[in-house]
Design a protein around this motif. Sequence first.
Motif, short mmCIF file in Angstrom:
data_model
loop_
_atom_site.label_atom_id
_atom_site.label_comp_id
_atom_site.label_asym_id
_atom_site.label_seq_id
_atom_site.Cartn_x
_atom_site.Cartn_y
_atom_site.Cartn_z
N PHE A 28 -19.60 27.67 -41.90
CA PHE A 28 -20.58 28.32 -42.78
C PHE A 28 -21.30 27.25 -43.58
N SER A 29 -22.46 27.60 -44.08
CA SER A 29 -23.23 26.67 -44.89
C SER A 29 -23.73 27.39 -46.13
N LEU A 30 -23.97 26.59 -47.15
CA LEU A 30 -24.38 27.13 -48.44
C LEU A 30 -25.41 26.21 -49.06
N THR A 31 -26.43 26.81 -49.62
CA THR A 31 -27.43 26.08 -50.39
C THR A 31 -27.87 26.97 -51.54
N ALA A 37 -29.21 31.77 -54.02
CA ALA A 37 -28.35 31.00 -53.13
C ALA A 37 -28.36 31.66 -51.77
N GLU A 38 -28.02 30.88 -50.76
CA GLU A 38 -27.98 31.42 -49.41
C GLU A 38 -26.69 30.95 -48.74
N LEU A 39 -25.98 31.90 -48.15
CA LEU A 39 -24.77 31.64 -47.40
C LEU A 39 -25.08 31.98 -45.95
N GLN A 40 -24.88 31.03 -45.05
CA GLN A 40 -25.13 31.24 -43.63
C GLN A 40 -23.78 31.22 -42.92
N LEU A 41 -23.40 32.34 -42.33
CA LEU A 41 -22.12 32.45 -41.63
C LEU A 41 -22.29 32.12 -40.16
N GLY A 43 -22.59 29.08 -38.88
CA GLY A 43 -23.30 27.82 -38.63
C GLY A 43 -24.29 27.52 -39.74
N TYR A 44 -25.41 26.94 -39.36
CA TYR A 44 -26.48 26.63 -40.30
C TYR A 44 -27.80 26.77 -39.56
N ASP A 45 -28.85 27.00 -40.29
CA ASP A 45 -30.19 27.13 -39.73
C ASP A 45 -30.81 25.74 -39.66
N PRO A 46 -31.03 25.18 -38.46
CA PRO A 46 -31.62 23.84 -38.35
C PRO A 46 -32.98 23.73 -39.04
N GLU A 47 -33.68 24.84 -39.20
CA GLU A 47 -34.98 24.83 -39.90
C GLU A 47 -34.83 24.61 -41.40
N SER A 48 -33.61 24.78 -41.91
CA SER A 48 -33.40 24.65 -43.36
C SER A 48 -33.08 23.22 -43.78
N ILE A 49 -33.06 22.28 -42.83
CA ILE A 49 -32.72 20.90 -43.17
C ILE A 49 -33.82 19.95 -42.73
N ASP A 50 -33.91 18.81 -43.40
CA ASP A 50 -34.78 17.71 -42.99
C ASP A 50 -33.90 16.62 -42.41
N GLY A 51 -34.24 16.13 -41.24
CA GLY A 51 -33.47 15.04 -40.64
C GLY A 51 -32.21 15.52 -39.98
N PHE A 175 -25.41 21.53 -54.22
CA PHE A 175 -25.86 22.71 -53.49
C PHE A 175 -27.33 22.99 -53.71
N LYS A 176 -27.90 22.52 -54.81
CA LYS A 176 -29.33 22.70 -55.07
C LYS A 176 -30.19 21.71 -54.29
N LYS A 177 -29.62 20.58 -53.92
CA LYS A 177 -30.41 19.56 -53.21
C LYS A 177 -30.11 19.54 -51.71
N TYR A 178 -28.89 19.86 -51.33
CA TYR A 178 -28.46 19.72 -49.94
C TYR A 178 -27.94 21.03 -49.39
N VAL A 179 -28.03 21.19 -48.08
CA VAL A 179 -27.33 22.27 -47.40
C VAL A 179 -25.93 21.75 -47.11
N VAL A 180 -24.92 22.36 -47.69
CA VAL A 180 -23.54 21.92 -47.53
C VAL A 180 -22.91 22.79 -46.44
N ILE A 181 -22.47 22.14 -45.37
CA ILE A 181 -21.94 22.85 -44.21
C ILE A 181 -20.44 22.61 -44.14
N HIS A 182 -19.68 23.68 -44.01
CA HIS A 182 -18.22 23.57 -43.88
C HIS A 182 -17.84 24.03 -42.48
N ASP A 183 -17.21 23.13 -41.74
CA ASP A 183 -16.80 23.45 -40.36
C ASP A 183 -15.28 23.45 -40.31
#
Length: 183
Positions: A28-31, A37-41, A43-51, A175-183
């Motif tokens: 899951f990922s959280l930003t 706030a957004e919780l993505q169960l 995985g994570y949305d590749p469109e929500s990250i840069d790089g 969490f405000k600057k990065y998408v934090v992904i927990h695997d």
Amino acid sequence: RVTGVQTVSSDLWGIKQPFEFRPMPRIFSLTASDNEAELQLGGYDPESIDGEVAWVPMSKHQDYGASVASITYGDGDDAVELLQFKGQEPGHYKMGYIGKFDSGTTCILMPNTTINGQLEQSPFEKLLQLQLEGKKRSLYYTFIDEQHRPVRLEIEYEHCVEPTAYRMILGDPFFKKYVVIHD
């Protein structure tokens, strides 16, 4: 806060899973922002990250924690190491201290002790002294990724940092600057 956990059968909920059902991946990922706030169960949305995603191993000793190898106040020639371990040569990442990712903590929490003599001096006390001298710099946290490469994350000066006895909590500013992904 109180968390309640109860084992229940899907039959009690009336859920009928199709034969080809595959469970969601355990990731899951959280930003967050100031107001949302957004919780993505799953995985994570590749469109929500840069790089590229920097995959940093989680600690085996603490839930949702990762080893912080360095914290510098500023970047470049005038950077000051806040997390100086005893016997560690400057610029070398031999050791680390666990920072726990916690979206429920408003600030960053930094140890205000030497952690039973592990550190040369209190990271928070050193930070406070630099701020009282009028120096306004970002904090740069260095983690070591799965390929043993340093990953540096910047947290701007404006974010709050509070002292603790020994814990390091990587709270809301991460969490405000990065998408934090927990695997």
